[in-house]
Design a protein around this motif. Structure first.
Motif, PDB file in Angstrom:
ATOM      1  N   UNK A   1      76.186   9.451  17.368  1.00  0.00           N
ATOM      2  CA  UNK A   1      75.678   8.001  17.361  1.00  0.00           C
ATOM      3  C   UNK A   1      74.093   8.119  17.652  1.00  0.00           C
ATOM      4  N   UNK A   2      73.967   8.731  18.845  1.00  0.00           N
ATOM      5  CA  UNK A   2      72.734   8.845  19.166  1.00  0.00           C
ATOM      6  C   UNK A   2      71.660   9.409  18.328  1.00  0.00           C
ATOM      7  N   UNK A   3      72.388  10.556  17.684  1.00  0.00           N
ATOM      8  CA  UNK A   3      71.229  11.327  16.738  1.00  0.00           C
ATOM      9  C   UNK A   3      70.837  10.431  15.386  1.00  0.00           C
ATOM     10  N   UNK A   4      71.962   9.710  14.948  1.00  0.00           N
ATOM     11  CA  UNK A   4      71.865   8.750  13.788  1.00  0.00           C
ATOM     12  C   UNK A   4      70.854   7.471  14.329  1.00  0.00           C
ATOM     13  N   UNK A   5      70.970   7.187  15.478  1.00  0.00           N
ATOM     14  CA  UNK A   5      69.826   6.307  15.735  1.00  0.00           C
ATOM     15  C   UNK A   5      68.346   6.580  15.937  1.00  0.00           C
ATOM     16  N   UNK A   6      68.195   7.874  16.348  1.00  0.00           N
ATOM     17  CA  UNK A   6      66.988   8.258  16.687  1.00  0.00           C
ATOM     18  C   UNK A   6      66.593   8.591  15.162  1.00  0.00           C
ATOM     19  N   UNK A   7      67.230   9.206  14.114  1.00  0.00           N
ATOM     20  CA  UNK A   7      66.750   9.357  12.739  1.00  0.00           C
ATOM     21  C   UNK A   7      66.384   7.826  12.088  1.00  0.00           C
ATOM     22  N   UNK A   8      66.998   7.050  12.350  1.00  0.00           N
ATOM     23  CA  UNK A   8      66.880   5.533  11.640  1.00  0.00           C
ATOM     24  C   UNK A   8      65.664   4.957  12.227  1.00  0.00           C
ATOM     25  N   UNK A   9      65.345   5.336  13.499  1.00  0.00           N
ATOM     26  CA  UNK A   9      64.155   4.858  14.177  1.00  0.00           C
ATOM     27  C   UNK A   9      62.961   5.464  13.580  1.00  0.00           C
ATOM     28  N   UNK A  10      63.063   6.712  13.345  1.00  0.00           N
ATOM     29  CA  UNK A  10      61.622   7.758  12.682  1.00  0.00           C
ATOM     30  C   UNK A  10      61.630   6.991  11.257  1.00  0.00           C
ATOM     31  N   UNK A  11      62.734   7.101  10.392  1.00  0.00           N
ATOM     32  CA  UNK A  11      62.571   6.456   9.114  1.00  0.00           C
ATOM     33  C   UNK A  11      62.187   5.293   8.829  1.00  0.00           C
ATOM     34  N   UNK A  12      62.805   4.269   9.631  1.00  0.00           N
ATOM     35  CA  UNK A  12      62.114   3.021   9.410  1.00  0.00           C
ATOM     36  C   UNK A  12      60.790   2.751   9.833  1.00  0.00           C
ATOM     37  N   UNK A  13      60.338   3.384  10.882  1.00  0.00           N
ATOM     38  CA  UNK A  13      58.900   3.404  11.278  1.00  0.00           C
ATOM     39  C   UNK A  13      58.056   3.865  10.217  1.00  0.00           C
ATOM     40  N   UNK A  14      58.341   4.969   9.520  1.00  0.00           N
ATOM     41  CA  UNK A  14      57.577   5.420   8.447  1.00  0.00           C
ATOM     42  C   UNK A  14      57.688   4.336   7.353  1.00  0.00           C
TER      43      UNK A  14
END
Length: 660
Positions: A393-406
């Motif tokens: 869950x933490x891993x997906x949260x981190x990926x989502x933050x980076x992707x949406x930031x871009x």
């Protein structure tokens, strides 16, 4: 002097964006490390802490976070624009309409605590109650609402460019970088730290603008002088649709239309934006209503006091031929930067730039966590990996933050390149999302809400709203263009059509064919953070008790808090107490709506043009409200956490001296 021309060098823009961006990110990282070191809350060790701040935040910090979340760059820029365009009524309608919606959301917050204490998003409740198709439908509008908030990147970048001459496209990509960094490390709790600092600076600039305009400025210096110049401005540049063309009147046709748009579309940006639900999730159940009521009350002076001071100042300083500043003309959308430059020179431009930059970063960080929560819990965990571990869950949260930031940076550039303005995006967000307001409210509040009636209302309301929007734009503008679709009447038709048609369909079907849902089901199924009902006493203590880890034995509790799979969420108030809070919030919301949106405008509209005494009263009221609000969102959060802060300071001192 042309107050709309850049007053700072492009290097200053790059310096502030990069220097403050990474400096602020560094500060947030330090605070996150201190939190992990000296409290039970470590974002790196628990998805529950990362996405919901362990549901432990107190009302003062919640209120401060709400003010910050509601104060986008668009808030300061658009409210100043309508002050110049419609006079004193513009900032009030913006403030009163927005504050009322925030207070109304308190009812959603308390119902979420009552019926789904372990939920992370409002979409989880919809999915549990109504199933896949409604869940995906509402998710489309929820993610769309968050996506449209990329306007905050566009608005912030435009302002940086207008004040410094910095390349707008570069700003669109550079601004999100620091936000992604500290959000990635600190999670939701880090966004509240940034929210508090942002709120402090918001009130600093409100007071700076107000006292400069009404007390210390060489050319203005008093409410009486400002009033006299506004009367001259009404003769030289009368406001179309205002009584006597005056800036000091509430008899404003366009101002009233704008007020209705704010009241309707604002509900969409509050109810359908996961950011506000995220704050409901993060708050303590017993004080969630208090946080939203205080937040709504304290937000009102942001558009009201700030825009009245900035907008009326720039109008007064361009009123006649001997004024020291050139008229705004077509650059009315730059009223706030122009006022900052005119009132305080380069220091004002820098102050406004910092505040707007923090407005962008604060709101962007909240949206990053909100979208990552939807991506994690409503997409990944629901449809791909229902038994996901805390680490996954933490891993997906981190990926989502980076992707949406871009993605935010890219979309900000797209909006800029096609010429979409802040006011256009503000109105379209309401048209897009207003159809979801009443169906979502019914889902959380009524056991009789009809599933397919609410889904039909969502989609039919959206289609009708878009049709009304485009049809009105063509009728008034002769063609469907960016300019015509951004008109007040077109946006009013779209917002109203979407909101009321969806509400009528959802309400009538729920009345004629009621369903009978037992909220005990959602309370049971969402009584824990992972959807289970297993209770772990030590972990519950870690989640509920914000006590600091200053003793050796407390590490066991912290270890328990890091295991999200066993966290049981138990409200710190009984259901009867929460229901009493719900009733209180309904009564307060109705009373404040009547006072702010009906009684005050009815009183202010009596004179066609205000007297000098009436204008002075209006200014004094704005200052008094600002001081009270500052006490609530600046001083009160520190006061309510005084014991925890003292414990942290003692623990740091023991670390420094080697005695811990």
């Amino acid at each position: 002097m042309d107050a709309t021309a850049p007053v700072l060098a492009p290097s200053a823009g790059y310096g502030i964006v990069l220097g403050m961006g990474f400096g602020f990110a560094g500060l947030m990282l330090v605070l996150s490390k201190l939190t992990a070191r000296y409290t039970t809350f470590a974002a790196s060790g628990s998805s529950e802490e990362y996405t919901s701040a362990s549901r432990s935040l107190k009302p003062g910090l919640i209120a401060s976070g709400i003010v910050s979340a509601a104060t986008w760059a668009a808030t300061l820029l658009q409210s100043s624009t309508v002050a110049v365009a419609y006079g004193v009524s513009g900032p009030w309608w913006y403030a009163a309409g927005s504050a009322t919606q925030i207070m109304a959301f308190a009812q959603n917050a308390i119902q979420l605590k009552r019926h789904a204490p372990g939920a992370h998003t409002f979409l989880e409740v919809i999915g549990l109650r109504w199933g896949t198709i409604p869940h995906l439908s509402f998710m489309f509008f929820g993610l769309g609402t968050s996506t449209l908030t990329s306007q905050l990147i566009t608005g912030g970048s435009d302002t940086v460019a207008s004040l410094t001459g910095m390349n707008t496209i570069a700003a669109c990509f550079l601004i999100p970088i620091g936000v992604v960094v500290y959000t990635l490390v600190g999670g939701l709790r880090a966004t509240f730290f940034s929210d508090y600092l942002h709120t402090v600076l918001i009130f600093v600039i409100i007071l700076a603008f107000s006292f400069t305009t009404y007390a210390t400025h060489d050319y203005l210096g008093s409410p009486s002088r400002v009033y006299d110049l506004l009367q001259i401005a009404a003769e030289n540049y009368p406001v179309m649709g205002n009584g006597a063309g005056s800036y000091t009147t509430f008899r404003s046709e366009n101002g009233l239309v704008f007020g209705i748009i704010v009241m309707v579309s604002g509900f969409a940006t509050v109810y359908m934006d996961q950011t506000y639900w995220q704050r409901a999730v993060a708050s303590k159940a017993s004080t969630s209503v208090k946080g939203y009521i205080l937040g709504g009350f304290s937000f009102l002076p942001v558009p009201y006091a700030f825009a009245t001071a900035a907008g009326m100042a720039i109008v007064a300083m361009t009123a006649n031929g001997d004024a020291p500043y050139a008229p705004l003309g077509a650059a009315v959308s730059l009223a706030a930067p122009a006022a900052a430059t005119a009132l305080l020179g380069k220091s004002g431009a820098i102050l406004l730039l910092i505040v707007l930059f923090l407005a962008v970063t604060s709101a962007a960080s909240a949206e990053l966590v909100a979208v990552s929560s939807i991506m994690t819990y409503d997409i990944y965990k629901r449809y791909f990996n229902p038994h996901a571990t805390d680490k996954q869950i933490l891993w997906i949260s981190h990926i989502s933050i980076v992707a949406f930031g871009i993605f935010m940076g890219v979309l900000g550039v797209i909006f800029f390149e096609i010429g979409i303005s802040l006011s256009w995006l503000y109105g379209f967000t309401g048209i897009f999302a207003s159809s979801g307001v009443i169906p979502v409210g019914l889902c959380l509040r009524s056991s009789h809400a009809n599933k397919w009636g609410c889904v039909a209302g969502l989609w039919v309301g959206f289609v009708c709203g878009v049709a009304a929007w485009l049809g009105t734009a063509k009728g008034y503008g002769g063609a469907v263009t960016v300019e015509s679709t951004g008109g007040s009447y077109a946006q009013l038709a779209g917002n109203a059509g979407s909101f009321f048609i969806a509400g009528a369909i959802a309400g009538l079907t729920s009345w004629l064919w009621p369903e009978h849902f037992d909220f005990e089901v959602s309370t049971h199924e969402m009584g824990s953070a992972d959807g289970s009902t297993e209770k772990e006493a030590d972990t519950e203590k870690a989640v509920k008790d914000p006590a600091l880890v200053t003793e050796k034995g407390a590490s066991d509790v912290e270890k328990g808090a890091s295991d999200a799979d066993s966290i049981h969420v138990q409200n710190d108030a009984t259901d009867a107490e929460l229901y009493a809070d719900f009733i209180l919030s309904v009564r307060l919301t109705i009373a404040l709506f009547v006072a702010l949106c009906i009684f005050m405008p009815c009183m202010m509209v009596i004179p066609q043009v205000w007297s000098k005494a009436g204008f002075t009263f209006w200014i004094v009221l704005s200052l008094l409200w600002t001081f009270v609000a500052a006490g609530i969102v600046v001083i009160y959060p520190v006061y309510e956490s005084r014991h925890a802060l003292a414990d942290i300071c003692r623990a740091i001192w023991k670390d420094v001296t080697g005695r811990r």
